[in-house]
Design an enzyme around this catalytic site. Sequence first.
Site, PDB file in Angstrom:
ATOM      1  N   GLN A  61     -10.643  -2.668  -2.417  1.00 21.13           N
ATOM      2  CA  GLN A  61     -11.847  -1.897  -2.068  1.00 21.13           C
ATOM      3  C   GLN A  61     -12.977  -2.207  -3.034  1.00 21.13           C
ATOM      4  O   GLN A  61     -14.152  -2.268  -2.646  1.00 21.13           O
ATOM      5  CB  GLN A  61     -11.537  -0.401  -2.090  1.00 21.13           C
ATOM      6  N   HIS A  71      -7.278   0.848  -6.497  1.00 15.63           N
ATOM      7  CA  HIS A  71      -7.596   0.317  -5.163  1.00 15.63           C
ATOM      8  C   HIS A  71      -8.479  -0.925  -5.334  1.00 15.63           C
ATOM      9  O   HIS A  71      -9.657  -0.917  -4.981  1.00 15.63           O
ATOM     10  CB  HIS A  71      -8.310   1.390  -4.354  1.00 15.63           C
ATOM     11  N   ARG A 110     -14.292  -5.429   3.500  1.00 14.20           N
ATOM     12  CA  ARG A 110     -12.884  -5.446   3.103  1.00 14.20           C
ATOM     13  C   ARG A 110     -12.208  -6.730   3.582  1.00 14.20           C
ATOM     14  O   ARG A 110     -11.438  -7.358   2.852  1.00 14.20           O
ATOM     15  CB  ARG A 110     -12.143  -4.240   3.691  1.00 14.20           C
ATOM     16  N   ARG A 141       0.865  -1.174   0.000  1.00 12.36           N
ATOM     17  CA  ARG A 141       0.000   0.000   0.000  1.00 12.36           C
ATOM     18  C   ARG A 141       0.904   1.227   0.000  1.00 12.36           C
ATOM     19  O   ARG A 141       1.720   1.405   0.913  1.00 12.36           O
ATOM     20  CB  ARG A 141      -0.897   0.014   1.246  1.00 12.36           C
ATOM     21  N   CYS A 168     -15.440   4.890   0.893  1.00 10.84           N
ATOM     22  CA  CYS A 168     -14.387   3.950   1.290  1.00 10.84           C
ATOM     23  C   CYS A 168     -13.774   4.281   2.646  1.00 10.84           C
ATOM     24  O   CYS A 168     -13.035   3.459   3.206  1.00 10.84           O
ATOM     25  CB  CYS A 168     -13.319   3.865   0.207  1.00 10.84           C
ATOM     26  N   ASP A 205     -15.644  10.116  -1.972  1.00 10.93           N
ATOM     27  CA  ASP A 205     -14.392   9.879  -1.251  1.00 10.93           C
ATOM     28  C   ASP A 205     -13.873  11.234  -0.788  1.00 10.93           C
ATOM     29  O   ASP A 205     -14.374  12.292  -1.212  1.00 10.93           O
ATOM     30  CB  ASP A 205     -13.384   9.182  -2.181  1.00 10.93           C
TER      31      ASP A 205
END
Length: 331
Positions: free
Chosen positions: A138, A135, A317, A108, A272, A231
């Site tokens: 996600q 991502h 997740r 990440r 998210c 987001d």
Amino acid sequence: MDINLKGRNFLTLKDFTPDEIEYLVTLAADVKDKKKKKIPVNHYQGKNIALVFEKTSTRTRCSFEVAAHDMGMGVTYLDSLGSQIGNKESIADTARVLGSMYDGIEYRGYGQEIVEELAKYAGVPVWNGLTNEFHPTQMLADLLTIYEYLGRVKGVKLTYMGDARYNMGNSLMVLCSKMGMEFTACTSKDYFPDAGLVELCNGYAKESEGSITLTEDVKSGTKDADVIYTDVWVSMGEPDEVWAERIEKLLPYQVNKKVMDNAKDNAIFMHCLPAFHNFKTKIGMQVYEKFGIEELEVTDEVFESPQSVVFDEAENRMHTIKAVMMSTLGE
């Protein structure tokens, strides 16, 4: 479904077919059901994974760690101070070292080229926990959540509001175009996604009977949407100076009750996380003190409403990450 992903990397959904994506979400639903029923899926004793985090995260770290522990695996967490990646040691060398000790590696951080290089040299599956561009873990959680709440994916209209140029806008556009969904980026034209990626996704959408729409008009962009998604407006690592510009250009695209009322009656709100829906955070307070704005990308009214599924989305997740690790590591 005869799908075999053993040994595959999980770097972007561009690399996966709709059937493979469907398989991962189905597997995630199965392991989620088993966890709720306290049926163990822990036959991965003796396997170990490395988590390389150049950007911190609550959900990604916890999801990988709990998923790995549930499955019987050992976990090593390496943050930006605990690894020499890209500093004293090249990415390729780091990949080969970690690949010789671990069965899988999560990354990440920053550029997509970093996780791609890790995957090139590691010799074990590499999983993208987030880069600037994509991502994918996600996306699987989002897809599972949409199935749970709407009961379908094909034909679902998802509207993303905010800065659509980076990982979330990019990844949602890829996901929707692969899965036959109607994707709309509703934002200032300055924040439309990259034209090359739009062209690629239009190709995916043609095959799946989905669609891609870019619009600056909130009313038409959110009309009859099944999902309203947003987001944060400023991503981790960006300078504080960008706040003023983002607030000016993106405040018209805030998700509020008027937006949700324009969507379908059973529309769900997704994010998210983390979200700036009040000023009860350090950054939220700083923005409030400087700009006098209590809520940013979403109002507290929407965030705390029955239409908000953000915490189910966050839990998912873990289950979808389990599915990714199980399928790429194999039995």
